[in-house]
Scaffold this active site. Structure first.
Site, mmCIF file in Angstrom:
data_model
loop_
_atom_site.group_PDB
_atom_site.id
_atom_site.type_symbol
_atom_site.label_atom_id
_atom_site.label_comp_id
_atom_site.label_asym_id
_atom_site.label_seq_id
_atom_site.Cartn_x
_atom_site.Cartn_y
_atom_site.Cartn_z
ATOM 1 N N LYS A 138 0.661 -1.091 0.009
ATOM 2 C CA LYS A 138 0.079 0.073 -0.129
ATOM 3 C C LYS A 138 0.760 1.324 -0.148
ATOM 4 O O LYS A 138 1.966 1.188 0.396
ATOM 5 C CB LYS A 138 -0.992 -0.236 1.053
ATOM 6 C CG LYS A 138 -0.195 0.072 2.456
ATOM 7 C CD LYS A 138 -1.269 -0.312 3.711
ATOM 8 C CE LYS A 138 -2.099 0.891 3.947
ATOM 9 N NZ LYS A 138 -2.795 0.608 5.234
ATOM 10 N N SER A 213 -7.500 1.085 5.565
ATOM 11 C CA SER A 213 -6.919 2.096 4.329
ATOM 12 C C SER A 213 -6.187 1.285 3.316
ATOM 13 O O SER A 213 -5.777 1.650 2.654
ATOM 14 C CB SER A 213 -6.011 2.925 5.216
ATOM 15 O OG SER A 213 -4.994 2.093 5.802
ATOM 16 N N SER A 237 -7.449 -1.846 9.229
ATOM 17 C CA SER A 237 -7.078 -1.461 7.819
ATOM 18 C C SER A 237 -6.389 -2.719 6.893
ATOM 19 O O SER A 237 -6.166 -2.552 5.756
ATOM 20 C CB SER A 237 -6.271 -0.382 7.947
ATOM 21 O OG SER A 237 -6.677 0.650 8.040
#
Length: 537
Positions: A138, A213, A237
């Protein structure tokens, strides 16, 4: 099956009449909002491209083995996943940066190393277990030379000067970073959307969210566009995107995996313990070897090579949080999935599976918000200012209507940040004390051989923007972070009634990660795990 309440950890505070009425009103409003979004979006979103290369269906461990045996080349594998990204990314927007050219050169070097005979196949399996396998991560975990924006406009051109510790360890194990995936702004919301890279779409229904996220990573894995990935998790997340996208995701025990190289960094030791980098994969067999690598020297604390006798474990399950304020009711499909797990464990292992009602879970959101507070002075306003200055969220909200440099939810979160329980207040100390008591009670309950089966999230993936109206639903995962326990999000094979993945999380005591992973592998065998997209090979 017997669904009577067999165990409880009691909270002396029962829901008041006002709380019951407000929850009823919330559920009614949620139904109205859902109906409105159904009218807005209409039918299911666009269909994801078919899988046309069998390489994409393999686990990362299987690919590594075939590369070592020279049954496949690293270049072949890299090219297959690069092509898949080109196929799916225009629709899904999961990838935000790439280093394909360099990755292909590194893949060629891996193939040359294997052909050289410098290492035996056995030596490679031990020293470089993922040699030649592509890895994605990410856009908040640093990869040298790649973007490291964390979805923040002021960092839109920032590139990492060195690898995060976890990425460096995976490189040492032979993995080749090749792609970066989308996140929510400053990684503090559970829909992956920001003004730098835009919104990521769910591969099972593009009208739905991918979570956050680590949502871009969850999407990337579900779409079979990367063999393996890393995410990070401070309130769910890893696990929420894993759940929404129907893959496996593991949040490690506290303080096991280094967080160095993430932006933003935790500001206190307490926050550091809540945050964890972990694997996100399609196949459960990849969880254990990746965790063993990224844990580095601390891997020995987890005893990951110690066999787990599933017939000797203590099993507990809980169907919901007991009625948390402004939290959605758990979908019937998810409750049914829990019941199927309970039936399987009882039948196969002839063990009791005790139903729990841990009453403190009803206050999961309040416990998370309070325990996240600190005295560093670096509130969300400062994070949105790239830790260099504190933005004025009210001024920025006015600007938002004329050209956004922040997301609406980012600014709203900054506005509400000071309205939450504040560090050092009587309420703060009360909720920290309550968290500590809950942790002690659960440590006693789980011991060194117990697991809790619990929903990862109360609903399947919502429509885009809909999380604004269900903001507190993250509490099902957030409570695990402030307790410091490991948890694995496990998909349950078939899609639910809305055509979306369903699953659960498996929670164990601190440093008992291997129990979560062993149960995840068993449930994959029993129920199928990741649901593959359409195949045309």
């Amino acid at each position: 099956m017997d669904t009577s309440r067999e165990g409880t950890l009691k909270d002396p505070r029962a829901p008041t009449i006002c709380m019951k009425i407000s929850n009823w009103a919330f559920h009614v409003c949620s139904m109205i909002v859902r109906f409105a979004f159904q009218l807005i979006y209409g039918k299911k979103g666009e269909k994801m491209p078919d899988i046309s290369d069998p390489i994409l269906l393999e686990s990362a461990s299987s690919l590594a083995k075939k590369i070592r045996k020279q049954e496949l080349t690293s270049v072949q594998v890299m090219e297959a996943f690069i092509k898949r990204i080109y196929d799916v990314n225009p629709l899904l927007n999961c990838m935000v940066d790439e280093r394909f050219k360099d990755a292909l050169l590194e893949a060629k070097a891996a193939d040359d190393l294997i052909k050289s005979g410098k290492y035996t196949e056995k030596q490679l399996a031990i020293e470089k277990p993922f040699l030649g396998v592509a890895i994605s991560t990410k856009d908040c975990i640093a990869v040298k030379g790649m973007l490291n924006t964390s979805g923040l406009y002021s960092r839109r051109d920032y590139r990492a000067s060195e690898d995060a510790d976890a990425i460096a360890l995976m490189r040492n194990a032979g993995a080749i970073p090749f792609a970066l995936t989308n996140v929510s702004e400053v990684c503090m919301w559970w829909e992956s959307n920001n003004v730098v890279h835009g919104r990521t779409r769910n591969p099972y229904d593009t009208n739905r969210i991918v979570g956050g996220s680590s949502g871009g990573e969850g999407c990337m894995q579900a779409a079979a566009a990367s063999p393996l990935g890393l995410g990070s998790d401070i309130g769910g997340s890893i696990r929420m995107p894993a759940f929404f996208n129907g893959i496996f995701g593991h949040k490690p025990s506290k303080n096991v995996v280094s967080n160095k190289g993430q932006f933003p960094q935790p500001f206190t030791e307490e926050q550091y313990s809540f945050l964890g980098i972990g694997p996100m994969v399609r196949h459960a067999e990849d969880l254990r070897p990746i965790l063993k690598i990224i844990a580095g020297e601390k891997a020995e604390q987890l005893n990951l090579d110690e066999p787990v006798d599933l017939s000797k474990l203590k099993y507990f399950y809980q169907e919901n949080d007991g009625g948390g304020r402004y939290v959605s009711e758990v979908d019937h499909d998810i409750v049914d999935g829990i019941h199927r797990i309970v039936k399987h464990l009882k039948t196969k292992f002839n063990v009791p599976v005790k139903q729990m009602q841990i009453e403190e879970f009803r206050q999961s959101a309040a416990l998370w918000f309070a325990n996240m507070k600190d005295d560093s002075g670096y509130g969300f306003e400062r994070q949105l200012g790239n830790l260099k200055t504190s933005i004025n969220p009210y001024t920025e909200m006015l600007k938002w209507f004329f050209g956004a440099k922040h997301t609406f939810i980012g600014l709203l979160t900054a506005m509400l940040d000071k309205a939450q329980c504040q560090y050092g207040s009587p309420k703060y100390h009360h909720l920290v004390k309550k968290r500590n008591k809950l942790r002690a009670d659960m440590e006693e309950l789980l011991g060194n051989n117990g697991v809790l089966i619990y929903p990862t999230h109360p609903t399947v993936a919502p429509y885009h923007i809909e999380p604004l109206f269900r903001a507190i639903n993250f509490s099902y995962t957030g409570i695990v972070n402030v307790l410091g326990f490991p948890a694995t999000s496990v998909p349950l094979g078939k899609l639910g009634s809305e055509g979306l993945p369903i699953g659960v999380q498996i929670i164990a005591n601190c440093n008992q990660d291997r129990l979560c992973l062993a149960v995840a592998e068993e449930l994959e065998k029993a129920f199928g795990g990741w649901v593959r997209p359409q195949i045309s090979i």
